[in-house]
Scaffold this motif. Structure first.
Motif, PDB file in Angstrom:
ATOM      1  N   GLY A 130       0.823  -1.206   0.000  1.00  0.00           N
ATOM      2  CA  GLY A 130       0.000   0.000   0.000  1.00  0.00           C
ATOM      3  C   GLY A 130       0.857   1.256   0.000  1.00  0.00           C
ATOM      4  N   ALA A 131       1.824   1.298   0.919  1.00  0.00           N
ATOM      5  CA  ALA A 131       2.670   2.490   1.019  1.00  0.00           C
ATOM      6  C   ALA A 131       3.472   2.691  -0.274  1.00  0.00           C
ATOM      7  CB  ALA A 131       3.603   2.359   2.219  1.00  0.00           C
ATOM      8  N   ASP A 235      -6.492   6.980  -0.810  1.00  0.00           N
ATOM      9  CA  ASP A 235      -5.929   5.766  -0.241  1.00  0.00           C
ATOM     10  C   ASP A 235      -7.089   4.771  -0.131  1.00  0.00           C
ATOM     11  OD1 ASP A 235      -5.218   3.749   1.540  1.00  0.00           O
ATOM     12  OD2 ASP A 235      -3.911   5.051   2.715  1.00  0.00           O
ATOM     13  N   ASN A 259      -5.061  -2.191  -1.793  1.00  0.00           N
ATOM     14  CA  ASN A 259      -4.190  -3.206  -1.195  1.00  0.00           C
ATOM     15  C   ASN A 259      -4.776  -4.559  -1.563  1.00  0.00           C
ATOM     16  OD1 ASN A 259      -2.891  -1.075   0.122  1.00  0.00           O
ATOM     17  ND2 ASN A 259      -2.606  -2.263   1.995  1.00  0.00           N
ATOM     18  N   HIS A 261      -3.534  -7.205  -0.797  1.00  0.00           N
ATOM     19  CA  HIS A 261      -3.341  -7.996   0.418  1.00  0.00           C
ATOM     20  C   HIS A 261      -4.191  -7.483   1.580  1.00  0.00           C
ATOM     21  CE1 HIS A 261      -0.506  -4.718   0.152  1.00  0.00           C
ATOM     22  NE2 HIS A 261      -0.426  -4.694   1.464  1.00  0.00           N
ATOM     23  N   LYS A 262      -5.330  -6.907   1.304  1.00  0.00           N
ATOM     24  CA  LYS A 262      -6.312  -6.652   2.349  1.00  0.00           C
ATOM     25  C   LYS A 262      -7.663  -7.029   1.781  1.00  0.00           C
ATOM     26  CE  LYS A 262      -4.047  -3.062   5.003  1.00  0.00           C
ATOM     27  NZ  LYS A 262      -3.917  -1.633   5.256  1.00  0.00           N
TER      28      LYS A 262
HETATM   29  C1  LIG Z   1      -2.678  -0.888   5.464  1.00  0.00           C
HETATM   30  C2  LIG Z   1      -2.889   0.466   4.983  1.00  0.00           C
HETATM   31  C3  LIG Z   1      -1.874   1.144   4.275  1.00  0.00           C
HETATM   32  C4  LIG Z   1      -0.480   0.605   4.078  1.00  0.00           C
HETATM   33  O1  LIG Z   1      -0.424  -0.586   3.367  1.00  0.00           O
HETATM   34  P1  LIG Z   1       0.912  -1.481   3.408  1.00  0.00           P
HETATM   35  O2  LIG Z   1       0.696  -2.534   2.398  1.00  0.00           O
HETATM   36  O3  LIG Z   1       1.031  -1.986   4.801  1.00  0.00           O
HETATM   37  O4  LIG Z   1       2.064  -0.571   3.045  1.00  0.00           O
HETATM   38  C5  LIG Z   1      -2.167   2.404   3.792  1.00  0.00           C
HETATM   39  N1  LIG Z   1      -3.368   2.971   4.013  1.00  0.00           N
HETATM   40  C6  LIG Z   1      -4.348   2.354   4.692  1.00  0.00           C
HETATM   41  C7  LIG Z   1      -5.663   3.039   4.888  1.00  0.00           C
HETATM   42  C8  LIG Z   1      -4.150   1.082   5.205  1.00  0.00           C
HETATM   43  O5  LIG Z   1      -5.135   0.480   5.895  1.00  0.00           O
END
Ligand SMILES: *Cc1c(COP(=O)(O)O)cnc(C)c1O
Length: 473
Positions: A130-131, A235, A259, A261-262
């Motif tokens: 994500g970052a 984001d 993401n 992975h979420k």
């Molecule tokens: C988890 C998250 C991120 C960062 O993602 P990573 O893959 O851990 O770098 C950024 N923004 C939000 C809102 C998140 O929940």
């Protein structure tokens, strides 16, 4: 090991074995040498296996229990998608193999599906997290303005944005302008207007924000930002609250990341691979990382743009994660994706409503995938950390604690879309029990955990005097 080996060679049971020149023998001798040097204890194989199996049972993971970590989305990811990502047709491919049509086809169509889900015109799958997606998106924004010959050095972001947002802004060489949230936990439009000037490249919003709240005034926000000649970055790490209901592109978002992975079937965390694809509107697509994948006369191939920000990742990104996302989206279909967000939002609101009588809820409104409680007003000196530790005694992984910073003693709870009502009810029962303990028997909470393998750890000492070297006495 040595003992057993030598005895068997001598034929312990009266059986005389022939001397064989087995290559394994040399390997064993080498490991004996290493073992002697390291002075490792003599233990049997079965004892070693039992030891490590016992240790592994002390781990806690998505397959062992409820894991309400806000902002992380630790959910049930169908195992079938893991199987699909391990098909030999995928894992036997080498990234240097030229023009693998199957893999390129999957990536091309995954990009198209993400465009459809998000209302964007183009996606890159390269970023690894994500970052990393945030950094890529901000680099695209920078390239967009420098291509126009405009110098804009500031990015506005609210105090409710994810912590990685201001970090990515600085890393990309922009200046962060932070604005406060209003009493509803949303962007304060008045404050936004005050700081919007010709130096602002973009406004970076986490939607839903880290309070789990959706920006009700998003259409007005994006209009104000566009009227200022600036762009809107979203984001979208927690898209599981919006799937099938909201297309960020339709709200005026110009650049965003997801993401995988979420939201899309890869477990988050644990150091495994992730993917943070970045989506853009048409005007920005020429700045996407090279190469992009195009379809020409039924052939999938690479295309490079001269305005691209360049490559942001070796080869193509985390390909296995893309396979899981593809398989997940295809399996659920558009109705299934809508159900994901319906359940994520329903579950979070159910927990919020059942717990708000027992714990302080500073932003009491309809939430999306998560909500944030506070330790404000708890008696007997009990704080958020104590509650988190007490949850361990009840076999529940704690929620995210002390984040976001705008809530005192924050307890950020995300049940996600895959937990059953029974699991949620059990969590509510435990949280209510802990609340009664706080009133009547606070030492139980203040001294927790008491039935875990190790008791409360000295976190400060561990952070300050980190010593991971093992020295044998
Ligand atoms: C988890 C998250 C991120 C960062 O993602 P990573 O893959 O851990 O770098 C950024 N923004 C939000 C809102 C998140 O929940």
């Amino acid at each position: 090991m040595k003992l057993i080996f030598e005895k068997s060679r001598e034929g312990r049971c009266g059986v005389s074995l022939p001397e064989l020149d087995v290559p394994l023998r040399k390997g064993l001798l080498d490991s004996e040498l290493v073992r002697d040097e390291l002075d490792l204890p003599e233990v049997s194989e079965v004892d070693v296996i039992r030891h490590y199996t016992k240790l592994s049972c002390r781990n806690f993971g998505v397959d062992s229990g409820f894991y309400p970590l806000g902002s992380c989305t630790m959910k049930y990811n169908p195992k079938v998608n893991e199987d699909v990502s391990r098909y030999s047709g995928f894992i036997d491919c080498h990234p240097l193999q030229p023009y693998n049509q199957g893999c390129l086809k999957l990536m091309y169509h995954l990009e198209k599906m993400l465009c459809e889900i998000c209302g964007m015109d183009a996606f890159t799958l390269q970023p690894a997290a994500g970052a990393h997606g945030e950094l890529t998106g901000l680099m695209i924004i920078k390239a967009y303005f420098s291509d126009k010959g405009e110098i804009r050095s500031k990015i506005i972001t609210p105090d409710s944005s994810h912590g990685t947002n201001p970090a990515s802004i600085s890393m990309c060489g922009f200046e962060t302008v932070q604005i406060n949230s209003d009493d509803k936990g949303q962007v304060d439009i008045g404050e936004l207007k005050e700081v919007l000037d010709s130096n602002v490249a973009a406004v970076m919003l986490t939607i839903p924000n880290t309070l789990g709240i959706f920006e009700e005034d998003i259409l007005e926000i994006t209009r104000l930002v566009h009227d200022n000649g600036s762009l809107v970055y979203m984001d979208g790490a927690n898209m599981n609250a919006l799937l099938g209901y909201v297309k960020p592109g339709d709200m005026g978002v110009d650049v965003m990341h997801l993401n995988l992975h979420k939201t899309f079937s890869t477990p988050h965390g644990g150091g495994g691979p992730g993917a943070g694809p970045v989506g853009v509107k048409r005007d920005l697509s020429k700045f996407l990382p090279n190469p992009s994948i195009v379809l020409n006369d039924d052939i999938y191939e690479f295309s490079n743009s001269s305005k691209s920000i360049g490559k942001v990742r070796a080869f193509y990104g985390s390909f296995g994660v893309m396979v899981k996302a593809f398989s997940y989206i295809r399996a659920l279909g558009s109705e299934g994706l809508r159900k994901v967000s319906e359940n994520a939002v329903l579950n979070a609101n159910y927990l919020k409503e059942r717990l708000k009588g027992d714990y302080n809820l500073p932003y009491d409104s309809l939430c999306k995938h998560e909500f944030v409680l506070s330790d404000e007003g708890l008696p007997n000196g009990v704080a958020t950390l104590d509650i988190a530790k007490r949850l361990l005694d009840y076999g529940i992984h704690p929620m995210t604690v002390y984040f976001p910073l705008i809530v005192k003693g924050a307890m950020m709870i995300e049940p996600n879309e895959t937990e059953s009502k029974e699991t949620l009810d059990n969590f509510v029962d435990v949280m209510k029990k802990i609340r009664v303990e706080i009133d009547n028997n606070p030492s139980l909470v203040l001294e927790a955990p008491s039935n875990t393998v190790v008791k409360r750890l000295d976190a400060v000492k561990a952070a300050r005097e980190l010593n991971l070297t093992y020295k044998r006495e």
